[in-house]
Design an enzyme around this catalytic site. Structure first.
Site, PDB file in Angstrom:
ATOM      1  N   HIS A  69      -4.197  -6.601  -7.955  1.00  0.00           N
ATOM      2  CA  HIS A  69      -3.376  -7.303  -8.943  1.00  0.00           C
ATOM      3  C   HIS A  69      -2.441  -6.310  -9.618  1.00  0.00           C
ATOM      4  O   HIS A  69      -2.570  -5.103  -9.443  1.00  0.00           O
ATOM      5  CB  HIS A  69      -4.287  -7.913 -10.012  1.00  0.00           C
ATOM      6  CG  HIS A  69      -4.933  -6.873 -10.865  1.00  0.00           C
ATOM      7  ND1 HIS A  69      -5.872  -5.986 -10.380  1.00  0.00           N
ATOM      8  CD2 HIS A  69      -4.753  -6.526 -12.155  1.00  0.00           C
ATOM      9  CE1 HIS A  69      -6.232  -5.163 -11.334  1.00  0.00           C
ATOM     10  NE2 HIS A  69      -5.575  -5.466 -12.429  1.00  0.00           N
ATOM     11  N   ALA A 125      -5.379  11.809   2.004  1.00  0.00           N
ATOM     12  CA  ALA A 125      -5.767  11.818   0.595  1.00  0.00           C
ATOM     13  C   ALA A 125      -4.563  11.630  -0.318  1.00  0.00           C
ATOM     14  O   ALA A 125      -3.453  12.056   0.000  1.00  0.00           O
ATOM     15  CB  ALA A 125      -6.476  13.132   0.262  1.00  0.00           C
ATOM     16  N   THR A 130       1.672   0.812   0.028  1.00  0.00           N
ATOM     17  CA  THR A 130       2.457  -0.279  -0.553  1.00  0.00           C
ATOM     18  C   THR A 130       2.853  -1.331   0.475  1.00  0.00           C
ATOM     19  O   THR A 130       3.361  -2.381   0.100  1.00  0.00           O
ATOM     20  CB  THR A 130       3.737   0.268  -1.204  1.00  0.00           C
ATOM     21  OG1 THR A 130       4.519   0.929  -0.208  1.00  0.00           O
ATOM     22  CG2 THR A 130       3.412   1.230  -2.333  1.00  0.00           C
ATOM     23  N   LYS A 131       2.651  -1.019   1.751  1.00  0.00           N
ATOM     24  CA  LYS A 131       2.984  -1.985   2.805  1.00  0.00           C
ATOM     25  C   LYS A 131       1.999  -1.820   3.952  1.00  0.00           C
ATOM     26  O   LYS A 131       1.236  -0.847   3.996  1.00  0.00           O
ATOM     27  CB  LYS A 131       4.423  -1.803   3.277  1.00  0.00           C
ATOM     28  CG  LYS A 131       4.731  -0.448   3.850  1.00  0.00           C
ATOM     29  CD  LYS A 131       6.204  -0.338   4.211  1.00  0.00           C
ATOM     30  CE  LYS A 131       6.483   1.058   4.765  1.00  0.00           C
ATOM     31  NZ  LYS A 131       7.856   1.218   5.143  1.00  0.00           N
ATOM     32  N   ARG A 145       3.537   6.737   4.812  1.00  0.00           N
ATOM     33  CA  ARG A 145       4.290   6.452   6.031  1.00  0.00           C
ATOM     34  C   ARG A 145       3.492   7.007   7.201  1.00  0.00           C
ATOM     35  O   ARG A 145       2.658   7.901   7.041  1.00  0.00           O
ATOM     36  CB  ARG A 145       5.682   7.059   5.974  1.00  0.00           C
ATOM     37  CG  ARG A 145       5.695   8.557   5.892  1.00  0.00           C
ATOM     38  CD  ARG A 145       7.123   9.141   5.873  1.00  0.00           C
ATOM     39  NE  ARG A 145       7.100  10.578   5.776  1.00  0.00           N
ATOM     40  CZ  ARG A 145       6.858  11.404   6.780  1.00  0.00           C
ATOM     41  NH1 ARG A 145       6.607  10.932   7.981  1.00  0.00           N
ATOM     42  NH2 ARG A 145       6.852  12.708   6.595  1.00  0.00           N
TER      43      ARG A 145
END
Length: 189
Positions: A69, A125, A130-131, A145
């Site tokens: 959240h 680490a 985020t995607k 990435r």
């Protein structure tokens, strides 16, 4: 932290073994689903833990945060310029996190909601996820990435031969000296 989540977190702090803590997570059905051979180092039950799904052979290091959240709605709902316009009706954003099979998540990583981490994945680490992270890769960074394929990583690790036994917290003086020489030699290159 309220009620059951607080109680479960307090209980986890009393369980010293990560293996036993992981079994507690599984026995109490804290997550939406949890596969076999998982290991969770953390002792804090994430908010909305039922929105998290773990596959088989998932290894989660210390201080990994599952962000199911966000709370920007609190700030937006209290912002004077929005309140003056009759605003103040922003909702909490919530979402799921899915983790595939054969995944290692490094210490200090944060995983945001609405993210799927594929199978055969290593997360470095202190990464920020985020995607979605695809199958068969190593990913790291802020934001994370892909940095190499899982097979490339596996090939490098197969060339590595260490004499340190996993789970043994002590090493011999000889091993310590050898590792410090190796470290110093690497700095001179």
């Amino acid at each position: 932290m309220h009620g059951e989540r607080m109680w479960r977190t307090l209980r986890l702090f009393t369980i010293l073994s990560a293996v036993k803590r992981t079994q507690y997570y599984k026995d109490k059905k804290i997550f939406h689903s949890m596969g076999e051979n998982c290991l969770i180092m953390d002792r804090i039950v994430p908010l909305y833990a039922r929105l998290i799904s773990l596959g088989n052979n998932v290894q989660i290091a210390s201080n990994v945060h599952f962000n199911t959240h966000d709370i920007t709605h609190v700030m937006l709902n209290n912002r004077e310029s929005i309140l003056a316009r009759g605003g103040g009706k922003f909702c909490e954003r919530v979402g799921c996190i899915e983790i595939g099979d054969n995944v290692f998540i490094g210490a200090g990583t944060s995983i945001n909601y609405d993210v799927k981490i594929g199978s055969n994945v290593i997360i470095g680490a202190c990464s920020l996820i985020t995607k979605d992270i695809p199958d068969n890769c190593v990913a790291a960074g802020v934001p994370a990435r892909v940095i190499e394929s899982f097979d490339e990583y596996l090939e490098k690790r197969m060339k590595c031969s260490d004499d340190i036994v996993s789970g043994n917290e002590a090493i011999s003086q000889e091993t310590e000296t050898r590792y410090w020489r190796k470290f110093e030699y690497g700095r001179r290159k």
